[in-house]
Design a protein around this motif. Structure first.
Motif, mmCIF file in Angstrom:
data_model
loop_
_atom_site.group_PDB
_atom_site.id
_atom_site.type_symbol
_atom_site.label_atom_id
_atom_site.label_comp_id
_atom_site.label_asym_id
_atom_site.label_seq_id
_atom_site.Cartn_x
_atom_site.Cartn_y
_atom_site.Cartn_z
ATOM 1 N N SER A 1 -1.255 -7.059 3.952
ATOM 2 C CA SER A 1 -1.119 -5.687 3.459
ATOM 3 C C SER A 1 0.094 -5.065 4.122
ATOM 4 O O SER A 1 0.274 -5.175 5.331
ATOM 5 C CB SER A 1 -2.358 -4.861 3.796
ATOM 6 O OG SER A 1 -3.455 -5.329 3.046
ATOM 7 N N GLU B 1 -8.813 -8.099 -2.419
ATOM 8 C CA GLU B 1 -8.857 -8.345 -0.974
ATOM 9 C C GLU B 1 -9.894 -9.414 -0.632
ATOM 10 O O GLU B 1 -9.649 -10.278 0.213
ATOM 11 C CB GLU B 1 -9.144 -7.049 -0.226
ATOM 12 C CG GLU B 1 -7.983 -6.083 -0.273
ATOM 13 C CD GLU B 1 -8.315 -4.707 0.275
ATOM 14 O OE1 GLU B 1 -7.368 -4.007 0.672
ATOM 15 O OE2 GLU B 1 -9.506 -4.323 0.299
ATOM 16 N N GLU B 2 -11.030 -9.371 -1.296
ATOM 17 C CA GLU B 2 -12.077 -10.375 -1.055
ATOM 18 C C GLU B 2 -11.636 -11.752 -1.556
ATOM 19 O O GLU B 2 -11.810 -12.755 -0.861
ATOM 20 C CB GLU B 2 -13.382 -9.954 -1.734
ATOM 21 C CG GLU B 2 -14.525 -10.936 -1.556
ATOM 22 C CD GLU B 2 -14.910 -11.185 -0.098
ATOM 23 O OE1 GLU B 2 -15.367 -12.307 0.200
ATOM 24 O OE2 GLU B 2 -14.746 -10.274 0.744
ATOM 25 N N GLU C 1 0.841 -1.194 0.000
ATOM 26 C CA GLU C 1 0.000 0.000 0.000
ATOM 27 C C GLU C 1 0.876 1.243 0.000
ATOM 28 O O GLU C 1 1.904 1.286 0.677
ATOM 29 C CB GLU C 1 -0.896 -0.002 1.232
ATOM 30 C CG GLU C 1 -1.842 -1.184 1.255
ATOM 31 C CD GLU C 1 -2.608 -1.297 2.558
ATOM 32 O OE1 GLU C 1 -2.182 -0.693 3.564
ATOM 33 O OE2 GLU C 1 -3.619 -2.004 2.564
ATOM 34 N N ASN D 1 -6.904 1.111 -7.572
ATOM 35 C CA ASN D 1 -7.789 1.251 -6.413
ATOM 36 C C ASN D 1 -9.210 0.776 -6.701
ATOM 37 O O ASN D 1 -9.911 0.331 -5.798
ATOM 38 C CB ASN D 1 -7.793 2.685 -5.898
ATOM 39 C CG ASN D 1 -6.647 2.919 -4.943
ATOM 40 O OD1 ASN D 1 -6.265 2.037 -4.196
ATOM 41 N ND2 ASN D 1 -6.088 4.104 -4.981
ATOM 42 N N SER D 2 -9.635 0.854 -7.945
ATOM 43 C CA SER D 2 -10.983 0.381 -8.276
ATOM 44 C C SER D 2 -11.067 -1.143 -8.226
ATOM 45 O O SER D 2 -12.163 -1.695 -8.144
ATOM 46 C CB SER D 2 -11.415 0.900 -9.652
ATOM 47 O OG SER D 2 -10.690 0.261 -10.673
ATOM 48 N N ASN D 3 -9.936 -1.817 -8.257
ATOM 49 C CA ASN D 3 -9.917 -3.282 -8.235
ATOM 50 C C ASN D 3 -9.488 -3.877 -6.898
ATOM 51 O O ASN D 3 -9.608 -5.073 -6.689
ATOM 52 C CB ASN D 3 -8.974 -3.814 -9.330
ATOM 53 C CG ASN D 3 -9.551 -3.642 -10.702
ATOM 54 O OD1 ASN D 3 -10.663 -4.062 -10.972
ATOM 55 N ND2 ASN D 3 -8.799 -3.005 -11.579
ATOM 56 N N SER E 1 -10.589 -3.915 -3.816
ATOM 57 C CA SER E 1 -11.537 -4.625 -2.948
ATOM 58 C C SER E 1 -11.823 -6.036 -3.484
ATOM 59 O O SER E 1 -12.003 -6.969 -2.698
ATOM 60 C CB SER E 1 -12.825 -3.828 -2.771
ATOM 61 O OG SER E 1 -13.468 -3.650 -4.009
ATOM 62 N N ASN E 2 -11.849 -6.207 -4.811
ATOM 63 C CA ASN E 2 -12.030 -7.553 -5.381
ATOM 64 C C ASN E 2 -10.869 -8.466 -5.025
ATOM 65 O O ASN E 2 -11.063 -9.644 -4.712
ATOM 66 C CB ASN E 2 -12.166 -7.485 -6.914
ATOM 67 C CG ASN E 2 -13.437 -6.799 -7.350
ATOM 68 O OD1 ASN E 2 -14.427 -6.787 -6.630
ATOM 69 N ND2 ASN E 2 -13.396 -6.216 -8.525
ATOM 70 N N LYS F 1 -8.721 -13.001 0.911
ATOM 71 C CA LYS F 1 -8.775 -12.541 2.301
ATOM 72 C C LYS F 1 -8.111 -13.496 3.288
ATOM 73 O O LYS F 1 -7.575 -13.062 4.297
ATOM 74 C CB LYS F 1 -10.215 -12.251 2.715
ATOM 75 C CG LYS F 1 -11.135 -13.441 2.664
ATOM 76 C CD LYS F 1 -12.562 -13.039 2.973
ATOM 77 C CE LYS F 1 -13.502 -14.188 2.660
ATOM 78 N NZ LYS F 1 -14.864 -13.733 2.569
#
Length: 170
Positions: free
Chosen positions: A158, A149-150, A84, A142-144, A146-147, A153
């Motif tokens: 990070s 991370e899910e 990050e 950044n738009s990707n 969360s996908n 998981k």
């Protein structure tokens, strides 16, 4: 280490059509088309050395289509590390990146400048490293996120990349 960027460099030398598509995307600050990346990574991971010795994916997957390729290949990473970094740090680092067109060596004018003024005088900045393109790529990443991370998981780590190593280890 399996790096899509390294795979693209080799493929671009062999295939002028791919080289043109890659250059167009990078100059616009857009991601390399998945149909190119997916084919190269798939072929590389199927090679015997990867099957026998394992691998580290560097900069892959970056989006849902790339996650789906790994799933289709029945590949579940044992660890996924996401480095990050604030957008301003990404911009600063990449805007200082320069390439020597004679040798292909990459320098950072802030932390790793060439020792020779002759080399320094011929360094060029690639369009992909210009501020507007860096910002576009950051938004796309950044738009990707969360996908990713899910999807990972259970194996996700990070790590802040704008900190000193000593503070990360703690």
């Amino acid at each position: 280490n399996v790096s899509p960027i390294d795979l693209l460099k080799v493929e671009s030398e062999r295939n002028p059509g791919i080289k043109l598509k890659v250059r167009e995307a990078l100059e616009k600050g857009e991601p390399i088309p998945d149909e190119i990346i997916l084919r190269l990574v798939d072929a590389r991971l199927r090679q015997s050395d990867c099957r026998v010795n394992g691998w580290v994916l560097d900069g892959f997957p970056e989006n849902e289509a790339q996650v789906n390729l790994l799933r289709a290949m029945r590949i579940q990473p044992s660890l996924v590390v996401i480095f990050e970094q604030p957008v301003e740090e990404s911009v600063r680092r990449l805007m200082n990146k320069r390439i020597d067109p004679q040798t292909g060596i990459t320098y950072n004018t802030e932390v790793n400048p060439p020792k020779s003024e002759i080399v320094n005088s011929r360094l060029v900045q690639q369009k992909e490293d210009q501020e507007s393109n860096v910002r576009k790529r950051y938004v796309a990443w950044n738009s990707n996120i969360s996908n990713l991370e899910e999807a990972y998981k259970n194996v996700l780590l990070s790590c802040p990349s704008d900190k000193m190593i000593e503070s990360i280890a703690d």
